[in-house]
Design an enzyme around this catalytic site. Structure first.
Site, mmCIF file in Angstrom:
data_model
loop_
_atom_site.group_PDB
_atom_site.id
_atom_site.type_symbol
_atom_site.label_atom_id
_atom_site.label_comp_id
_atom_site.label_asym_id
_atom_site.label_seq_id
_atom_site.Cartn_x
_atom_site.Cartn_y
_atom_site.Cartn_z
ATOM 1 C CB CYS A 1 -0.961 -0.010 1.185
ATOM 2 S SG CYS A 1 -2.047 -1.450 1.151
ATOM 3 C CG HIS B 1 -1.661 4.314 5.596
ATOM 4 N ND1 HIS B 1 -1.670 4.189 4.220
ATOM 5 C CD2 HIS B 1 -1.780 3.052 6.092
ATOM 6 C CE1 HIS B 1 -1.802 2.906 3.894
ATOM 7 N NE2 HIS B 1 -1.873 2.201 5.015
ATOM 8 C CD GLU C 1 -0.967 7.763 9.509
ATOM 9 O OE1 GLU C 1 -0.593 8.498 8.586
ATOM 10 O OE2 GLU C 1 -1.923 6.946 9.398
ATOM 11 C CE LYS D 1 -5.523 4.248 2.895
ATOM 12 N NZ LYS D 1 -4.604 5.398 3.063
ATOM 13 C CG HIS E 1 -6.437 0.778 1.990
ATOM 14 N ND1 HIS E 1 -5.549 1.371 1.121
ATOM 15 C CD2 HIS E 1 -5.675 0.153 2.942
ATOM 16 C CE1 HIS E 1 -4.320 1.114 1.504
ATOM 17 N NE2 HIS E 1 -4.365 0.382 2.618
ATOM 18 C CG PHE F 1 0.159 -6.034 4.303
ATOM 19 C CD1 PHE F 1 -0.307 -5.208 5.305
ATOM 20 C CD2 PHE F 1 -0.702 -6.975 3.768
ATOM 21 C CE1 PHE F 1 -1.613 -5.314 5.777
ATOM 22 C CE2 PHE F 1 -2.013 -7.098 4.230
ATOM 23 C CZ PHE F 1 -2.461 -6.265 5.227
#
Length: 421
Positions: free
Chosen positions: A167, A307, A318, A339, A344, A407
């Site tokens: 991502c 994010h 975050e 998002k 996402h 990831f």
């Protein structure tokens, strides 16, 4: 060696909020959710039965039938967004354009998942007949092929490849494009990301990890970053593409300039296969590296497009990272997770959120984080920060920072700022 300056001269998008930049940005400013029941396949037996799909899309409106057979949906989205961005930039109208110095770097986190699923499914059902695969199987599936198609359509012979870092992919693509241009290796690069993974393997795979929201009774409110009741992310799809260009090259042809790319930072969590570091150490390093690369201080940033996936662990880490990097400035920032509206977009998410950051800088408007309700606060999140809950806010946005984490512990941060001579 003096580094060249890099500006944004074109934008294109096809997203869950709209099939171009203008409609996507308008919906984002108005806090519109792109979520709804999945239509790409029968999801009635899946734990998650909704997603943020592109609406009203027909490939025949954009490609002839032969071309459709060659293109996975993710590559179709990439080509459509690239066409918009190139047209918007005006590069098509430059008669003496040196195409050897125009590149394409378009990312995907997964690539042609639907194509792979179809071909694997065919073989599983027809093993007794022996192997028989579509000759377009491999070139439809691979995650770099969108860049190849875009370069072939325009005859761009400059640097050409895809980037895969889950991502964080399209933020990495943007940073690569930025660095190649400022080092003098290219005059312009078409960059961004595309993804189309809302199919059984994608939804089922993320469901098995307990990564997706299962709020099937209310898809539009399912993505709720920074709210205590968040239960996972909502899958999205689509593409966003930017044209990055060396400043003097853009000025020489009278191009419009949306914003300037100020810097980029990258890091690794080196912690866990899928989870972010609980203290946000990798995110801290990516943001710190981006600020250093841009020659900026925390007080130079007005907006962070986080994010912010709406996962229990990710949102907390975050926020910790932002507080640690920005200190007192953290409370003067606007922070938002788009998002909450788009879902996402996996490998395309960084490019779309970079686009939102660019538009925020251009228009001095911060898009909201929707779906937060009073009384839905997580004790581990500092709500004295301005998360721009539920309604866009007008404010001067001199510079915006956009985070993307993937990831494998991949972290990539992009900073854009108002263009000034």
């Amino acid at each position: 060696m003096e580094l060249k300056r890099v500006v944004v001269t074109g934008l294109g998008a096809i997203t869950p909020l709209g099939n171009d930049v203008a409609s996507t940005w308008e919906a984002a400013k108005n806090g519109v959710s792109g979520a709804g029941p999945i239509t790409h396949f029968d999801a009635s037996k899946f734990k998650t039965q909704f997603a943020c799909e592109v609406k009203g899309y027909n490939p025949d409106d954009h490609f002839d039938r032969r071309k459709v057979r060659q293109l996975d949906l993710y590559a179709q989205y990439a080509l459509i967004a690239a066409r918009q961005a190139v047209a918007d930039s005006g590069l098509e109208d430059v008669a003496d354009l040196d195409k050897n110095r125009v590149g394409v770097i378009v990312a995907a986190g997964i690539g042609g998942l639907h194509t792979f699923e179809e071909e694997a499914g065919y073989y599983a059902v027809n093993q007794d007949k022996g192997p028989k695969y579509n000759p377009f199987f491999i070139p439809k599936m691979i995650a770099d092929i969108a860049s190849g198609h875009i370069s072939m359509e325009y005859g761009y012979h400059g640097p050409n490849y895809g980037v895969v870092s889950a991502c964080a992919s399209s933020n990495n693509a943007i940073i690569d494009a930025f660095n190649l241009i400022r080092l003098g290796k290219a005059d312009a690069i078409v960059t961004g990301g595309a993804e189309a993974a809302i199919y059984p393997a994608g939804v089922g795979g993320f469901n098995s990890m307990h990564a997706l929201s299962t709020r099937n009774e209310s898809p539009a409110t399912a993505s709720r970053p920074f709210s205590k009741s968040r239960d996972g992310f909502v899958m999205g799809e689509g593409s966003a593409v930017l044209v990055l260009e060396e400043l003097e090259h853009a000025l020489a042809r009278g191009a419009k300039i949306y914003a300037e790319v100020a810097g980029g930072g990258m890091s690794a969590d080196a912690h866990h296969l899928t989870a972010t570091h609980p203290d946000g150490l990798g995110a801290m390093l990516a943001m710190t590296n981006a600020l250093e690369d841009a020659g900026m201080k925390p007080e130079d940033i007005d907006y962070i497009n986080v994010h912010g996936t709406s996962t229990p662990v990710g949102d907390i880490s975050e926020v910790k990272a932002i507080v640690n990097v920005f200190g007192d400035q953290a409370h003067k920032l606007n922070i938002s997770s788009t998002k909450s509206m788009t879902g996402h977009l996996l490998g395309a998410t960084g490019a779309l959120e970079a686009m939102f950051s660019i538009m925020a800088v251009r228009d001095d408007i911060v898009p909201p984080t929707i779906n937060h309700e009073e009384g839905d606060e997580d004790e581990e999140i500092d709500y004295s920060l301005n998360f721009t809950f539920n309604k866009a806010q007008e404010r001067p946005v001199r510079a915006a920072l956009s985070n993307a984490f993937g990831f494998g512990g991949h972290n990539a941060t992009v900073i854009v700022k108002k263009y000034g001579k």
